[in-house]
Design a protein around this motif. Structure first.
Motif, PDB file in Angstrom:
ATOM      1  N   ASP A 125       0.806   3.588   2.162  1.00 48.57           N
ATOM      2  CA  ASP A 125       1.246   3.823   3.534  1.00 48.57           C
ATOM      3  C   ASP A 125       2.445   2.946   3.883  1.00 48.57           C
ATOM      4  O   ASP A 125       3.378   3.394   4.567  1.00 48.57           O
ATOM      5  CB  ASP A 125       0.094   3.552   4.503  1.00 48.57           C
ATOM      6  CG  ASP A 125       0.488   3.838   5.944  1.00 48.57           C
ATOM      7  OD1 ASP A 125       0.790   5.017   6.247  1.00 48.57           O
ATOM      8  OD2 ASP A 125       0.499   2.904   6.766  1.00 48.57           O
ATOM      9  N   GLN A 126       2.450   1.702   3.418  1.00 51.13           N
ATOM     10  CA  GLN A 126       3.582   0.820   3.682  1.00 51.13           C
ATOM     11  C   GLN A 126       4.850   1.324   2.980  1.00 51.13           C
ATOM     12  O   GLN A 126       5.943   1.298   3.555  1.00 51.13           O
ATOM     13  CB  GLN A 126       3.253  -0.602   3.229  1.00 51.13           C
ATOM     14  CG  GLN A 126       2.232  -1.305   4.108  1.00 51.13           C
ATOM     15  CD  GLN A 126       1.803  -2.650   3.557  1.00 51.13           C
ATOM     16  OE1 GLN A 126       1.768  -2.847   2.326  1.00 51.13           O
ATOM     17  NE2 GLN A 126       1.469  -3.583   4.431  1.00 51.13           N
ATOM     18  N   SER A 146       0.852  -1.189   0.000  1.00 51.61           N
ATOM     19  CA  SER A 146       0.000   0.000   0.000  1.00 51.61           C
ATOM     20  C   SER A 146       0.883   1.233   0.000  1.00 51.61           C
ATOM     21  O   SER A 146       2.089   1.158   0.273  1.00 51.61           O
ATOM     22  CB  SER A 146      -0.898   0.011   1.232  1.00 51.61           C
ATOM     23  OG  SER A 146      -0.117   0.171   2.415  1.00 51.61           O
ATOM     24  N   LYS A 155       5.511   4.402   2.274  1.00 56.47           N
ATOM     25  CA  LYS A 155       5.939   5.588   3.018  1.00 56.47           C
ATOM     26  C   LYS A 155       6.677   5.177   4.291  1.00 56.47           C
ATOM     27  O   LYS A 155       7.720   5.758   4.630  1.00 56.47           O
ATOM     28  CB  LYS A 155       4.720   6.448   3.357  1.00 56.47           C
ATOM     29  CG  LYS A 155       5.046   7.700   4.185  1.00 56.47           C
ATOM     30  CD  LYS A 155       3.806   8.531   4.408  1.00 56.47           C
ATOM     31  CE  LYS A 155       4.060   9.690   5.357  1.00 56.47           C
ATOM     32  NZ  LYS A 155       5.096  10.614   4.834  1.00 56.47           N
ATOM     33  N   GLN A 156       6.156   4.192   5.001  1.00 58.60           N
ATOM     34  CA  GLN A 156       6.815   3.727   6.225  1.00 58.60           C
ATOM     35  C   GLN A 156       8.222   3.207   5.938  1.00 58.60           C
ATOM     36  O   GLN A 156       9.163   3.490   6.676  1.00 58.60           O
ATOM     37  CB  GLN A 156       5.984   2.629   6.886  1.00 58.60           C
ATOM     38  CG  GLN A 156       4.696   3.109   7.524  1.00 58.60           C
ATOM     39  CD  GLN A 156       3.968   1.959   8.219  1.00 58.60           C
ATOM     40  OE1 GLN A 156       4.530   1.258   9.058  1.00 58.60           O
ATOM     41  NE2 GLN A 156       2.713   1.754   7.849  1.00 58.60           N
TER      42      GLN A 156
END
Length: 418
Positions: free
Chosen positions: A291-292, A289, A294-295
């Protein structure tokens, strides 16, 4: 008779007293004793009082949009004066991991950056870096109340070889050191390994899978044998890195987050993931995703770079205009997601025609193919848009990887095949 005698005695006494008094008056005519005279003091000039310093007046700057340096948002954002955008120098220097040096009452500001030293002064439009002067679009403005400078952000970045990307839709500036115009030292061998999925059991496309245990053994081999895993962003310092190797992953599969990264972290190794940005925006399934991604970017061990917006059809099967949209939109999405402007493109399926190579030079710095038909180790003198990699598959042995890592090209290679 007695009374007369007393009277005569009294009169004699009075006469004597009057005589003595007359003798005493004679002393009034004697010169008076000389009085001691004091020296007249020399008059001293009256000191002029020091003028009262006027309170410092901040320059009239209008608050503008957000600014990120190397993915870190500056607390003060940007300021606008005469259509020029400024940032606080101290905040920018801290964000790129350096420290601003400034002595009280001095107009000179300095900091160390990469392999050199940066010097600039208040009210001057000159920046000295690596012994050369560059001219900014406007002079730096002294913020004496905070011992700081406001600098024109775009031309300052250009002067110190930091990439500048302005997102006008969100009025946000991204300043990325890796995407700057830094000099790439030539003549250094850097083997590049290409992976896809770290998981088990494999799918029908078994060549794309590497078992987690094998991947861990491969990283351990690199550590045990003195190899340093790097990003493309680290190539500016390649002269000072012994036995470098670049680990890459194509497509951005979900296992890169769940299985690959924990092993990467265990051995403190770096890896570059080339994401297909359309998959980051869809419902996660096989791919990570947004978000993943970005992390992972925030860990410092993963660099998120471009694999175009769509994997199919490949770039050379599209018009030049459509290819440009693919490269532009992918870059914009990743920049907004990670706060860092990507500078490496992995061509989907390794496919690239002349239009692709020209556009890559316009929007990125490096372009990666898949594999060379024979052994190939990237040399920093090669065409930066035709970089080939070693393809690690589930049956790739440690001996094979050792051979790849120790191979040296006989000069630069250019091959446009897969």
């Amino acid at each position: 008779m007695k009374k007369r005698t007393v009277l005569l005695c009294t009169m004699a006494a009075l006469t004597l007293c009057m005589s003595l008094s007359a003798c005493g008056n004679l002393s009034d005519t004697a010169p008076a004793p000389t009085e001691k005279l004091e020296a007249t003091p020399t008059p001293q000039p009256t000191p002029t009082p020091a003028p009262t310093p006027s309170p410092y007046i901040e320059p009239e700057l209008s608050s503008a949009g957000a600014v990120l340096f190397d993915g870190k948002q500056l607390p003060s954002g940007s300021y606008l004066q005469d259509d020029v955008r400024y940032v606080k120098l101290s905040e920018a220097v801290e964000a790129i991991g350096s420290q601003l040096i400034h002595e009280d009452k001095s107009e000179v500001f300095e900091f160390d950056w990469r392999l050199g030293h940066v010097t600039l002064s208040a009210s001057s439009d000159a920046v000295n870096y690596l012994g050369a002067d560059a001219v900014m679009e406007a002079p730096a403005i002294h913020c004496s109340a905070q011992n700081d400078l406001y600098v024109p952000v775009e031309s300052f970045c250009q002067a110190v070889q930091i990439g500048f990307f302005y997102d006008d839709e969100f009025d946000t500036i991204y300043c990325t050191p890796a995407s700057g115009n830094w000099v790439l030292p030539e003549g250094y061998d850097v083997p590049i390994l290409r992976y896809h999925i770290i998981d088990w059991p494999p799918s029908p496309e078994a060549n794309m899978f590497v078992h987690p245990e094998n991947f861990e053994k491969q990283l351990q081999y690199l550590n045990d044998n003195g190899y340093t895993t790097i990003f493309f962003e680290d190539l500016w310092n390649i002269e000072n890195i012994e036995k470098p190797v670049i680990i890459t992953f194509d497509d951005g599969y979900a296992d890169n987050f769940t299985y690959m990264y924990p092993i990467l972290e265990k051995y403190n190794c770096k890896a570059t993931i080339f994401v297909i940005t359309s998959t980051l925006q869809s419902e996660p399934h096989m791919h990570m995703s947004a978000d993943q991604a970005k992390q992972l970017s925030e860990t410092g061990l993963v660099s998120i770079q471009s694999h175009a917006v769509n994997h199919e059809p490949t770039l050379s099967n599209k018009s030049r205009e459509d290819q440009q949209i693919e490269l532009q939109d992918s870059k914009l999405f990743i920049t907004r997601l990670t706060g860092k402007e990507p500078m490496v493109l992995s061509y989907p399926c390794g496919d690239a025609n002349d239009d692709t190579l020209e556009l890559t030079k316009e929007f990125y710095r490096f372009g990666l193919k898949t594999f060379y038909p024979d052994y190939y180790t990237y040399n920093t003198g090669d065409d930066p848009t035709l970089i080939y990699r070693y393809f690690v598959q589930q049956n790739t042995s440690l001996d094979t990887i050792a051979d790849w890592l120790s191979y040296h090209n006989e000069g630069a290679l250019n091959y446009k095949g897969e």
